[in-house]
Design a protein around this motif. Structure first.
Motif, PDB file in Angstrom:
ATOM      1  N   LEU A   1     -11.097  -5.507  -1.412  1.00  0.00           N
ATOM      2  CA  LEU A   1     -10.608  -6.729  -2.031  1.00  0.00           C
ATOM      3  C   LEU A   1      -9.117  -6.589  -2.324  1.00  0.00           C
ATOM      4  O   LEU A   1      -8.655  -5.491  -2.637  1.00  0.00           O
ATOM      5  N   PRO A   2      -8.327  -7.657  -2.214  1.00  0.00           N
ATOM      6  CA  PRO A   2      -6.898  -7.547  -2.533  1.00  0.00           C
ATOM      7  C   PRO A   2      -6.677  -6.978  -3.930  1.00  0.00           C
ATOM      8  O   PRO A   2      -7.248  -7.454  -4.910  1.00  0.00           O
ATOM      9  N   GLY A   3      -5.869  -5.952  -4.023  1.00  0.00           N
ATOM     10  CA  GLY A   3      -5.591  -5.308  -5.294  1.00  0.00           C
ATOM     11  C   GLY A   3      -6.404  -4.071  -5.564  1.00  0.00           C
ATOM     12  O   GLY A   3      -6.144  -3.366  -6.545  1.00  0.00           O
ATOM     13  N   GLU A   4      -7.370  -3.768  -4.718  1.00  0.00           N
ATOM     14  CA  GLU A   4      -8.180  -2.576  -4.946  1.00  0.00           C
ATOM     15  C   GLU A   4      -7.324  -1.324  -4.741  1.00  0.00           C
ATOM     16  O   GLU A   4      -6.665  -1.159  -3.729  1.00  0.00           O
ATOM     17  N   GLY A   5      -7.347  -0.443  -5.735  1.00  0.00           N
ATOM     18  CA  GLY A   5      -6.522   0.761  -5.689  1.00  0.00           C
ATOM     19  C   GLY A   5      -5.176   0.608  -6.357  1.00  0.00           C
ATOM     20  O   GLY A   5      -4.450   1.585  -6.517  1.00  0.00           O
ATOM     21  N   LEU A   6      -4.837  -0.632  -6.787  1.00  0.00           N
ATOM     22  CA  LEU A   6      -3.551  -0.847  -7.461  1.00  0.00           C
ATOM     23  C   LEU A   6      -3.670  -0.752  -8.969  1.00  0.00           C
ATOM     24  O   LEU A   6      -2.686  -0.471  -9.653  1.00  0.00           O
TER      25      LEU A   6
ATOM     26  N   SER B   1       0.825  -1.205   0.000  1.00  0.00           N
ATOM     27  CA  SER B   1       0.000   0.000   0.000  1.00  0.00           C
ATOM     28  C   SER B   1       0.860   1.256   0.000  1.00  0.00           C
ATOM     29  O   SER B   1       0.534   2.243  -0.665  1.00  0.00           O
ATOM     30  N   ILE B   2       1.980   1.222   0.739  1.00  0.00           N
ATOM     31  CA  ILE B   2       2.889   2.370   0.734  1.00  0.00           C
ATOM     32  C   ILE B   2       3.520   2.550  -0.639  1.00  0.00           C
ATOM     33  O   ILE B   2       3.663   3.676  -1.142  1.00  0.00           O
ATOM     34  N   SER B   3       3.890   1.441  -1.286  1.00  0.00           N
ATOM     35  CA  SER B   3       4.484   1.521  -2.616  1.00  0.00           C
ATOM     36  C   SER B   3       3.487   2.058  -3.635  1.00  0.00           C
ATOM     37  O   SER B   3       3.866   2.800  -4.552  1.00  0.00           O
ATOM     38  N   ALA B   4       2.213   1.707  -3.475  1.00  0.00           N
ATOM     39  CA  ALA B   4       1.175   2.196  -4.387  1.00  0.00           C
ATOM     40  C   ALA B   4       0.629   3.556  -3.978  1.00  0.00           C
ATOM     41  O   ALA B   4      -0.259   4.079  -4.658  1.00  0.00           O
ATOM     42  N   ARG B   5       1.122   4.094  -2.848  1.00  0.00           N
ATOM     43  CA  ARG B   5       0.708   5.413  -2.354  1.00  0.00           C
ATOM     44  C   ARG B   5      -0.794   5.470  -2.090  1.00  0.00           C
ATOM     45  O   ARG B   5      -1.503   6.353  -2.550  1.00  0.00           O
ATOM     46  N   HIS B   6      -1.259   4.467  -1.361  1.00  0.00           N
ATOM     47  CA  HIS B   6      -2.664   4.432  -0.986  1.00  0.00           C
ATOM     48  C   HIS B   6      -2.953   5.493   0.072  1.00  0.00           C
ATOM     49  O   HIS B   6      -2.101   5.775   0.922  1.00  0.00           O
ATOM     50  N   PRO B   7      -4.157   6.035   0.078  1.00  0.00           N
ATOM     51  CA  PRO B   7      -4.553   6.880   1.213  1.00  0.00           C
ATOM     52  C   PRO B   7      -4.741   6.030   2.464  1.00  0.00           C
ATOM     53  O   PRO B   7      -4.878   4.803   2.399  1.00  0.00           O
ATOM     54  N   ARG B   8      -4.745   6.680   3.605  1.00  0.00           N
ATOM     55  CA  ARG B   8      -4.821   5.936   4.861  1.00  0.00           C
ATOM     56  C   ARG B   8      -6.116   5.164   4.989  1.00  0.00           C
ATOM     57  O   ARG B   8      -6.149   4.057   5.554  1.00  0.00           O
TER      58      ARG B   8
ATOM     59  N   ARG C   1      -8.578  -0.259   5.226  1.00  0.00           N
ATOM     60  CA  ARG C   1      -9.516  -1.242   4.699  1.00  0.00           C
ATOM     61  C   ARG C   1      -8.793  -2.524   4.279  1.00  0.00           C
ATOM     62  O   ARG C   1      -9.305  -3.629   4.493  1.00  0.00           O
ATOM     63  N   HIS C   2      -7.611  -2.369   3.694  1.00  0.00           N
ATOM     64  CA  HIS C   2      -6.836  -3.561   3.321  1.00  0.00           C
ATOM     65  C   HIS C   2      -6.395  -4.341   4.564  1.00  0.00           C
ATOM     66  O   HIS C   2      -6.484  -5.572   4.600  1.00  0.00           O
TER      67      HIS C   2
END
Length: 319
Positions: A303-308, A131-138, A143-144
């Motif tokens: 779901l795994p991969g959401e936001g990637l 998530s950090i590598s994909a720069r997800h919001p908190r 949720r992940h």
């Protein structure tokens, strides 16, 4: 007069000798100092050359290890991200449950008690770094991570319900001394208290060890399956920490499968182990193939991969 002149000559000669000896000593000191300085300079140059060679060797080894890490993680990510593995991994676990008791191996049962703990640490670390590598919001990161919390709560609920079921359906017997016949019945006794009193418990049970191991294996496959598509789509190569934690998760998955095989071989309990595997499969099916696929408005984790990925095609898993 001659005597006086001779004395003056002797005095002059002595002065000249002193001056010449003093100059020679000064020359010797200068020569010695210059030689010491030159040797020190040579030693420093040697040390600098050795340090440079060691630095080059270290850089070469780091590049070699990084290349090996990239190759192995790319290969494993493609394997775990393929539809063949994700769609038929539960069938492989079913085959282990059916044919595992044929073998006879040794398994450290104490290590099985920490199965969920290790799975939670490694899978949670992988989700966090991805998530950090994909720069997800908190909010999306939480949720992940909530998927791991939900599975942990499911295991706690299953453990409590199965313990109540075993206590309600079983009975405790006290073996008679000098006899193999068990006649003394102890009512109002739980399974835990019965076993602590060195008595015999008879009743229906479900193998919680097999339940936890199967659910952990299915969880690891689901969480790691998105790494391959992520590598194929991202423009920047992930860092070494993310690849390393992915590799450790693969090693952990292999270890859990080996322990499951050993458990089935060394402690065969039919149908308790098969019921445990079936419950683990139903838990995975209900979460990753059911609830996690709903919209966020239903309060479900991501779901795994959401936001990637930019499309939703990658989320479609084989039914």
């Amino acid at each position: 007069m001659d005597t006086k002149s001779k004395e003056e000559e002797n005095t002059l000669i002595q002065k000249l000798l002193k001056v010449s000896s003093g100059g020679q000593m000064d020359m010797d000191l200068k020569t010695e100092n210059s030689s010491n300085g030159f040797s020190t300079q040579i030693n420093l140059e040697k040390l600098q050359k050795m340090a440079a060679e060691l630095i080059l060797l270290g850089k070469f080894l780091v590049r070699l290890l990084n290349a090996a890490l990239v190759f192995v993680t790319n290969l494993l990510a493609r394997m775990l991200g393929s539809k063949l593995v994700r769609g038929h991994f539960h069938l492989m676990l079913s085959a282990l449950l059916l044919f595992g008791p044929v073998l006879s191996l040794w398994v450290p049962r104490k290590f099985l008690k920490s199965t969920w703990g290790w799975t939670c640490i490694f899978s949670g670390s992988f989700i966090l770094l991805l998530s950090i590598s994909a720069r997800h919001p908190r909010s999306l990161l939480l949720r992940h991570l909530s998927r791991i919390v939900v599975v942990g709560l499911l295991l706690c609920v299953c453990h409590r319900l199965l313990a109540l079921l075993e206590d309600a359906s079983g009975t405790c017997y006290e073996p008679l001394k000098g006899s193999s016949v068990q006649l003394l019945l102890h009512e109002d006794c739980t399974k835990l208290s019965c076993l602590r009193a060195n008595m015999v418990w008879r009743g229906y049970e479900v193998s919680q060890d097999v339940l936890i191991v199967c659910l952990c294996c299915l969880l690891l496959v689901e969480e790691m399956s998105v790494f391959g598509p992520y590598l194929a789509q991202t423009k920047m190569s992930p860092g070494a920490p993310l690849r390393l934690i992915f590799l450790l998760c693969v090693v952990l998955l292999s270890l859990w499968m080996f322990l499951l095989l050993c458990l089935l071989a060394h402690f065969p309990k039919f149908p308790a182990q098969h019921l445990g595997g079936a419950l683990g499969y139903l838990g995975w099916r209900g979460l990753y193939q059911g609830w996690y696929r709903l919209k966020p408005s239903w309060g479900c984790p991501a779901l795994p991969g959401e936001g990637l990925f930019t499309t939703t095609d990658i989320h479609k898993q084989p039914q």
